[in-house]
Design a protein around this motif. Structure first.
Motif, PDB file in Angstrom:
ATOM      1  N   PRO A 181       0.773  -1.028  -0.019  1.00  0.00           N
ATOM      2  CA  PRO A 181       0.080   0.134   0.032  1.00  0.00           C
ATOM      3  C   PRO A 181       0.922   1.192  -0.087  1.00  0.00           C
ATOM      4  O   PRO A 181       0.502   2.373  -0.451  1.00  0.00           O
ATOM      5  CB  PRO A 181      -0.695  -0.204   1.272  1.00  0.00           C
ATOM      6  CG  PRO A 181      -0.106  -0.910   2.247  1.00  0.00           C
ATOM      7  CD  PRO A 181       0.683  -1.831   1.241  1.00  0.00           C
ATOM      8  N   HIS A 185       0.224   3.975  -2.821  1.00  0.00           N
ATOM      9  CA  HIS A 185      -0.509   5.652  -2.328  1.00  0.00           C
ATOM     10  C   HIS A 185      -0.179   6.549  -3.248  1.00  0.00           C
ATOM     11  O   HIS A 185       0.861   6.786  -3.622  1.00  0.00           O
ATOM     12  CB  HIS A 185       0.089   5.583  -0.926  1.00  0.00           C
ATOM     13  CG  HIS A 185      -0.752   6.648  -0.211  1.00  0.00           C
ATOM     14  ND1 HIS A 185      -2.112   6.492  -0.104  1.00  0.00           N
ATOM     15  CD2 HIS A 185      -0.256   7.731   0.543  1.00  0.00           C
ATOM     16  CE1 HIS A 185      -2.271   7.746   0.695  1.00  0.00           C
ATOM     17  NE2 HIS A 185      -1.378   8.319   1.070  1.00  0.00           N
ATOM     18  N   ARG A 192      -1.526   3.576 -11.599  1.00  0.00           N
ATOM     19  CA  ARG A 192      -1.947   2.481 -10.891  1.00  0.00           C
ATOM     20  C   ARG A 192      -2.594   1.317 -11.694  1.00  0.00           C
ATOM     21  O   ARG A 192      -2.160   0.181 -11.186  1.00  0.00           O
ATOM     22  CB  ARG A 192      -2.860   2.854  -9.677  1.00  0.00           C
ATOM     23  CG  ARG A 192      -3.434   1.924  -8.729  1.00  0.00           C
ATOM     24  CD  ARG A 192      -4.138   2.704  -7.847  1.00  0.00           C
ATOM     25  NE  ARG A 192      -3.788   3.673  -6.843  1.00  0.00           N
ATOM     26  CZ  ARG A 192      -4.390   4.289  -5.836  1.00  0.00           C
ATOM     27  NH1 ARG A 192      -5.886   4.406  -6.120  1.00  0.00           N
ATOM     28  NH2 ARG A 192      -3.696   5.018  -5.047  1.00  0.00           N
ATOM     29  N   TRP A 207      -2.682  -5.722  -2.064  1.00  0.00           N
ATOM     30  CA  TRP A 207      -3.259  -4.182  -1.864  1.00  0.00           C
ATOM     31  C   TRP A 207      -4.775  -4.257  -1.149  1.00  0.00           C
ATOM     32  O   TRP A 207      -4.938  -3.321  -0.324  1.00  0.00           O
ATOM     33  CB  TRP A 207      -3.367  -3.633  -3.253  1.00  0.00           C
ATOM     34  CG  TRP A 207      -3.662  -2.211  -3.231  1.00  0.00           C
ATOM     35  CD1 TRP A 207      -2.936  -1.406  -2.442  1.00  0.00           C
ATOM     36  CD2 TRP A 207      -4.459  -1.298  -3.990  1.00  0.00           C
ATOM     37  NE1 TRP A 207      -3.394   0.193  -2.487  1.00  0.00           N
ATOM     38  CE2 TRP A 207      -4.420  -0.166  -3.524  1.00  0.00           C
ATOM     39  CE3 TRP A 207      -5.251  -1.532  -5.051  1.00  0.00           C
ATOM     40  CZ2 TRP A 207      -4.932   0.926  -4.297  1.00  0.00           C
ATOM     41  CZ3 TRP A 207      -5.815  -0.643  -5.814  1.00  0.00           C
ATOM     42  CH2 TRP A 207      -5.932   0.717  -5.247  1.00  0.00           C
ATOM     43  N   ARG A 208      -5.612  -5.293  -1.715  1.00  0.00           N
ATOM     44  CA  ARG A 208      -6.831  -5.115  -1.048  1.00  0.00           C
ATOM     45  C   ARG A 208      -6.931  -5.369   0.148  1.00  0.00           C
ATOM     46  O   ARG A 208      -7.467  -4.713   1.151  1.00  0.00           O
ATOM     47  CB  ARG A 208      -7.574  -6.182  -2.038  1.00  0.00           C
ATOM     48  CG  ARG A 208      -9.260  -5.698  -2.005  1.00  0.00           C
ATOM     49  CD  ARG A 208      -9.940  -6.369  -2.739  1.00  0.00           C
ATOM     50  NE  ARG A 208      -9.623  -6.447  -4.350  1.00  0.00           N
ATOM     51  CZ  ARG A 208      -9.585  -7.791  -4.916  1.00  0.00           C
ATOM     52  NH1 ARG A 208      -9.874  -8.881  -4.301  1.00  0.00           N
ATOM     53  NH2 ARG A 208      -9.259  -7.776  -6.011  1.00  0.00           N
ATOM     54  N   ARG A 211      -4.447  -2.294   2.225  1.00  0.00           N
ATOM     55  CA  ARG A 211      -4.826  -0.726   2.016  1.00  0.00           C
ATOM     56  C   ARG A 211      -5.578  -0.128   3.060  1.00  0.00           C
ATOM     57  O   ARG A 211      -5.412   0.985   3.561  1.00  0.00           O
ATOM     58  CB  ARG A 211      -5.478  -0.521   0.716  1.00  0.00           C
ATOM     59  CG  ARG A 211      -6.669  -0.864   0.438  1.00  0.00           C
ATOM     60  CD  ARG A 211      -7.227  -0.863  -0.904  1.00  0.00           C
ATOM     61  NE  ARG A 211      -7.679   0.483  -1.429  1.00  0.00           N
ATOM     62  CZ  ARG A 211      -8.280   0.872  -2.524  1.00  0.00           C
ATOM     63  NH1 ARG A 211      -8.869  -0.262  -3.477  1.00  0.00           N
ATOM     64  NH2 ARG A 211      -8.534   1.932  -2.718  1.00  0.00           N
ATOM     65  N   LEU A 215      -4.292   3.108   5.021  1.00  0.00           N
ATOM     66  CA  LEU A 215      -5.017   4.506   5.157  1.00  0.00           C
ATOM     67  C   LEU A 215      -5.192   5.084   6.528  1.00  0.00           C
ATOM     68  O   LEU A 215      -5.234   6.189   6.736  1.00  0.00           O
ATOM     69  CB  LEU A 215      -6.466   4.283   4.267  1.00  0.00           C
ATOM     70  CG  LEU A 215      -5.874   4.166   2.710  1.00  0.00           C
ATOM     71  CD1 LEU A 215      -6.983   4.016   1.876  1.00  0.00           C
ATOM     72  CD2 LEU A 215      -5.104   5.328   2.241  1.00  0.00           C
TER      73      LEU A 215
END
Ligand code: FE2
Length: 225
Positions: A181, A185, A192, A207-208, A211, A215
């Motif tokens: 991530p 970012h 991306r 990533w899923r 992330r 964040l």
């Protein structure tokens, strides 16, 4: 070309990984400078998050420079002309100049994570701007000159070996997960999309998975930025 990037030298080698990580370094330094300016010294909880985040940045930068100094510049040194040699020696020297600047910033973050101190915050503000300028100049120098040498003197097979070393190399499992991530970012949407297509489904899944947490921590650390 990603935001802030100085050049993308042509040649047989795919430098995507290098440019992605340079983008992340530039983005981080900009965000840290904004956070140091705007975060009140008494917000110890936020400084703790910033301190943790700074150490993560430091780990990735250290790893990146180590790979370059150990596995890229030395291979090129035997192949380049005297002006190329000067460029490569400058790369290593610049890494050496950046390290103490980053260490000084690190001690500022650590202090503010422990206790409020407006004087420390103010001196950190100056130091982080200086570190950002130095690192930006170095990345631009690398992109405009050193990567030209990579394109000219390293074969695609050799570059592949470097890429594999830097992907697995010194990263712990935890750090590899954190890097996903972090790299993604603030990447422009088209970059991306291209990266996800290039890297395949594993990256998309990682990533899923990572992330949301990333964040949340970013929001805490950079809430004043
Ligand atoms: Fe680099």
């Amino acid at each position: 070309m990603l935001p802030g990037q100085a050049a993308a030298p042509d040649g047989p080698n795919d430098l995507t990984g290098m440019f992605l990580i340079h983008h992340a370094f530039r983005r981080d330094l900009r965000r840290f400078a904004a956070a140091v300016t705007a975060t009140p010294a008494h917000e110890t909880r936020v400084w703790r998050a910033l301190d943790r985040r700074w150490r993560m940045f430091g780990t990735f930068l250290h790893h990146h420079h180590t790979i370059e100094d150990a596995a890229i510049w030395p291979v090129l040194l035997g192949r380049v002309d005297p002006s190329g040699r000067a460029t490569l020696e400058a790369m290593e020297a610049e890494h050496g100049e950046i390290d103490p600047l980053l260490e000084a910033c690190g001690s500022g973050f650590a202090t503010l994570a422990a206790r409020p101190d407006e004087d420390v915050r103010r001196s950190l503000e100056i130091r982080i701007v200086a570190a950002g300028e130095r690192l930006n100049a170095h990345l631009a120098h690398e992109e405009t000159e050193a990567l030209v040498l990579v394109q000219k003197h390293l074969t695609a097979d050799e570059w592949q070996v470097v890429e594999e070393k830097s992907a697995k190399g010194a990263y712990s499992f935890r750090e590899s997960m954190a890097a996903v991530p972090w790299v993604m970012h603030e990447l422009p949407a088209d970059a991306r999309k291209r990266l996800l297509k290039m890297a395949g489904p594993v990256l998309a899944v990682l990533w899923r998975l990572t992330r949301g947490g990333f964040l949340r921590r970013e929001t805490t650390a950079f809430r004043y930025a």
